[in-house]
Design a protein around this motif. Structure first.
Motif, PDB file in Angstrom:
ATOM      1  N   ILE A 117       2.643   2.743  15.956  1.00 18.88           N
ATOM      2  CA  ILE A 117       1.537   3.623  16.311  1.00 18.88           C
ATOM      3  C   ILE A 117       0.029   3.264  15.018  1.00 18.88           C
ATOM      4  N   GLU A 118       0.828   3.684  14.082  1.00 19.30           N
ATOM      5  CA  GLU A 118      -0.304   2.991  12.675  1.00 19.30           C
ATOM      6  C   GLU A 118      -0.160   1.659  12.992  1.00 19.30           C
ATOM      7  N   TRP A 119      -1.060   0.796  12.817  1.00 18.92           N
ATOM      8  CA  TRP A 119      -1.653  -0.732  12.593  1.00 18.92           C
ATOM      9  C   TRP A 119      -1.759  -1.389  11.645  1.00 18.92           C
TER      10      TRP A 119
ATOM     11  N   LYS B  38       0.323  -0.764  -0.151  1.00 16.19           N
ATOM     12  CA  LYS B  38       0.180  -0.189  -0.022  1.00 16.19           C
ATOM     13  C   LYS B  38       0.474   1.382  -0.111  1.00 16.19           C
ATOM     14  N   ARG B  39       1.649   0.984   0.626  1.00 17.00           N
ATOM     15  CA  ARG B  39       2.405   2.369   0.632  1.00 17.00           C
ATOM     16  C   ARG B  39       3.801   2.707  -0.726  1.00 17.00           C
ATOM     17  N   LYS B  40       4.024   1.076  -1.316  1.00 14.23           N
ATOM     18  CA  LYS B  40       4.618   1.288  -2.064  1.00 14.23           C
ATOM     19  C   LYS B  40       4.079   2.005  -3.463  1.00 14.23           C
TER      20      LYS B  40
ATOM     21  N   SER C 132       0.956  -0.208  23.949  1.00 14.12           N
ATOM     22  CA  SER C 132       1.943   0.760  23.901  1.00 14.12           C
ATOM     23  C   SER C 132       3.083   0.156  22.425  1.00 14.12           C
ATOM     24  N   LYS C 133       3.576   1.277  22.051  1.00 14.08           N
ATOM     25  CA  LYS C 133       5.685   0.798  21.111  1.00 14.08           C
ATOM     26  C   LYS C 133       6.070   0.925  22.136  1.00 14.08           C
ATOM     27  N   PRO C 134       8.043   0.171  21.374  1.00 14.44           N
ATOM     28  CA  PRO C 134       7.064  -1.152  21.331  1.00 14.44           C
ATOM     29  C   PRO C 134       6.612  -2.004  22.440  1.00 14.44           C
TER      30      PRO C 134
HETATM   31  P1  XMP Z   1       4.386   3.727  13.331  1.00 13.65           P
HETATM   32  O1  XMP Z   1       3.356   3.125  13.065  1.00 13.65           O
HETATM   33  O2  XMP Z   1       5.769   3.785  12.494  1.00 13.65           O
HETATM   34  O3  XMP Z   1       4.623   5.404  12.805  1.00 13.65           O
HETATM   35  O4  XMP Z   1       4.897   3.758  14.670  1.00 13.65           O
HETATM   36  C1  XMP Z   1       5.383   6.457  13.600  1.00 13.65           C
HETATM   37  C2  XMP Z   1       5.302   8.098  13.061  1.00 13.65           C
HETATM   38  O5  XMP Z   1       5.274   8.098  11.448  1.00 13.65           O
HETATM   39  C3  XMP Z   1       4.020   7.889  11.177  1.00 13.65           C
HETATM   40  N1  XMP Z   1       4.039   7.289  10.463  1.00 13.65           N
HETATM   41  C4  XMP Z   1       4.259   7.297   8.383  1.00 13.65           C
HETATM   42  N2  XMP Z   1       4.431   8.824   8.066  1.00 13.65           N
HETATM   43  N3  XMP Z   1       4.491   7.344   5.209  1.00 13.65           N
HETATM   44  C5  XMP Z   1       4.658   8.606   6.262  1.00 13.65           C
HETATM   45  O6  XMP Z   1       4.763   9.644   6.302  1.00 13.65           O
HETATM   46  C6  XMP Z   1       3.528   6.504   6.720  1.00 13.65           C
HETATM   47  O7  XMP Z   1       3.796   5.845   6.251  1.00 13.65           O
HETATM   48  C7  XMP Z   1       4.233   5.949   7.976  1.00 13.65           C
HETATM   49  N4  XMP Z   1       3.806   5.531   8.518  1.00 13.65           N
HETATM   50  C8  XMP Z   1       4.190   5.772   9.674  1.00 13.65           C
HETATM   51  C9  XMP Z   1       2.801   7.381  12.289  1.00 13.65           C
HETATM   52  O8  XMP Z   1       1.781   8.163  11.557  1.00 13.65           O
HETATM   53  C10 XMP Z   1       3.422   7.774  13.476  1.00 13.65           C
HETATM   54  O9  XMP Z   1       3.219   9.424  13.606  1.00 13.65           O
END
Ligand code: XMP
Length: 558
Positions: free
Chosen positions: A555-557, A340-342, A549-551
């Protein structure tokens, strides 16, 4: 044995600190591969006074930099092997040596570069930094018989040092070390001790000071006053680095860099691109064109809000592109989070590039890269960690455009960007906005992304936002949002059996997204959110709260 506890963060992956990474994702690849070299070196800050933090790998180096900047003294973190040529442009008025996990008597332990001692600069060595001072200046450092970790009471040997000006003779401080100073270097005297450290503070008459404790952490309540004393009484700083001054300097720098060139900037609604664009606009006015790509993955009313703010209020040239269909078509059937990101990243750059090409000759790309991204991309170990979620590894790179980067926020932390945004007159609502990921709602929908699911999630997200703001919690939380799971569950509404989506609420507190804790939201708020979602969004019949919590969670699923 290391002298400082290793950070839980050091094992976590790289995260996005800026919420506008789509464009830089591609350009950073160019930078790493040495690509087509469109990336002109950014002019460094020209702040009138500056202090340098020499980084020995402490988990607290950034915190030191932030504290110094909170005292309105500009400050940059440099690696421990930085040369004078790399720092001379800053004309530092003082140096801070950070803590670090090494022991100075170990083979290959990092030491301070010669310029730290050769330029008559005041130096503040913190923890490992103090041991570096002792070791390099002719004292002796030994492993302590016991580690000292946590609170300690610091007692001054003799009053009168400018370092402790205005402070009581005894202070609570935070310790985290295993090694200790066994013999002072020539010309040094002890200024303070604790039960476990006969030399907890040392200094000479040239303004070289070592602290065994950490003044930068909140657990040392007088720490900021001690740093202030170092900066103002010992380095002779004035504290002139304010958001207003930053705006003036940055405007001038942008003018010099851009000349009569044309600049494009991708706006996302995020704080960083908004502030970067506003600064560039302040500097070069109509030479800037902003492009807002609506990827269909934004929150309710977000594209309209961005258009209103920038086109109507700020009077900027803004190209609005509705590319909803294109993104949805490309996302059809894609369930893997990285895929999805890609897809979102690639499609974004395609649309952006098409629009940019329509504008004719463009010379610069402005973007809201922040200091933590700069620091992290310097450290190879962090780069490896980036692979876990490929924020910065999302496909090919634009080959037709050769643009130089304008990154006016390159040396700022997020909270400083917000201050600058306010100083520029951006609406508080935009400046205080919680981070939102580039791939948008696509990574908050578990499984494939459809128009229907996006609408469901938008409705839920709207309610979460509304209730969090009503409860006055929005600014206390790093992020708060809804996730549409791919689980359905049975419920009952009135006399009917329902079978609907399960929505998860995620709310976290965090300093920088490297670590995060789930927010202890009041039950009443959770109850209200759950009640409203189930009542107002017909497709959803169950709401759960994510207490990870993280880790170990992110944060995102996705
Ligand atoms: P995670 O989910 O990795 O998120 O704990 C840490 C912070 O990064 C944001 N996040 C992203 N921001 N592209 C972005 O620009 C991404 O692919 C992406 N993935 C996570 C997330 O909202 C949180 O603030």
């Amino acid at each position: 044995m290391g002298t400082e506890a290793t950070s839980p963060q050091s094992t976590s992956r790289r995260v996005a600190t800026s919420d506008d990474l789509e464009v830089s994702a591609y350009l950073e690849i160019a930078r790493e591969k040495g690509g087509q070299q469109p990336l002109a070196q950014q002019p460094a800050s020209t702040a009138a006074e500056a202090v340098v933090v020499v980084d020995f790998g402490s988990q607290y180096s950034r915190l030191i930099a932030r504290r110094v900047r909170e005292l309105r003294v500009y400050c940059e973190i440099v690696p421990h092997d930085a040369t004078w040529e790399q720092v001379a442009h800053l004309q530092p008025k003082g140096v801070v040596l950070s803590g670090g996990p090494a022991s100075v008597y170990e083979e290959g332990a990092p030491l301070a570069p010669p310029w730290v001692y050769g330029r008559s600069l005041p130096v503040l060595g913190i923890c490992y930094g103090m041991q570096v001072l002792a070791h390099q200046l002719g004292g002796a450092v030994m492993p302590g018989t016991r580690r000292e970790y946590g609170h300690a009471e610091l007692h001054q040997d003799a009053a009168g040092s400018p370092l402790f000006a205005g402070l009581p003779t005894s202070l609570p401080v935070w310790m985290s070390h295993g090694d200790r100073i066994e013999r002072l270097p020539p010309g040094f005297r002890s200024l303070a001790y604790t039960d476990n450290s006969p030399v907890a503070v040392m200094a000479n008459d040239q303004g070289i000071i070592g602290l065994q404790f950490h003044p930068e952490v909140a657990h040392t309540p007088a720490g900021k006053a001690i740093l202030a004393n170092f900066l103002f009484h010992i380095c002779g700083c004035q504290g002139t680095w304010t958001p207003k001054n930053f705006v003036e300097e940055a405007t001038e720098r942008i003018r010099q860099q851009v000349g009569s060139g044309r600049v494009i900037c991708a706006l996302s609604g995020g704080v960083d691109s908004a502030v970067a664009a506003t600064l560039v606009h302040r500097a070069v006015a109509d030479q800037l064109t902003c492009i807002l790509v609506n990827n269909g993955l934004m929150r309710r009313q977000e594209p309209e809000r961005v258009v209103n703010t920038f086109r109507r209020n700020m009077k900027m040239n803004l190209v609005y592109v509705n590319a909803e269909e294109r993104f949805l078509a490309r996302l059809k059937g894609v369930t893997d989070p990285e895929e999805k990101r890609k897809v979102v990243g690639e499609e974004f750059i395609r649309v952006f590039e098409e629009e940019a090409v329509k504008l004719g000759k463009v010379d610069f790309l402005a973007q809201g890269t922040l200091y933590p991204d700069v620091i992290e991309s310097r450290a190879p170990e962090n780069r490896a960690a980036a692979k876990i979620k490929t924020h910065h590894n999302v496909g090919g790179l634009p080959t037709r455009m050769v643009l130089s980067l304008v990154e006016p926020l390159r040396y700022l932390f997020k909270d400083e960007v917000r201050e600058v945004g306010l100083a520029l007159g951006l609406p508080a609502e935009m400046v205080q906005r919680q981070p939102f990921p580039g791939p948008g709602l696509a990574i908050r929908i578990v499984g494939d992304v459809t128009r229907e699911k996006l609408e469901v999630l938008r409705s839920c997200d709207w309610i979460v936002m509304d209730e969090i703001k009503t409860a006055d919690l929005y600014r206390q939380l790093w992020q708060s949002f809804a996730v549409l799971t791919d689980t359905r569950s049975v419920g009952v509404m009135g006399d009917y059996r329902t079978y609907g989506y399960v929505v998860a609420i995620r709310a976290v507190t965090s300093e920088d997204a490297m670590t995060a804790d789930w927010a202890r939201l009041p039950y009443e708020v959770l109850a209200k959110v759950s009640n409203r979602i189930v009542n107002e969004v017909p497709q959803v019949n169950r709401v759960v709260y994510d207490i990870t919590s993280k880790p170990p969670g992110t944060i995102e699923w996705e």
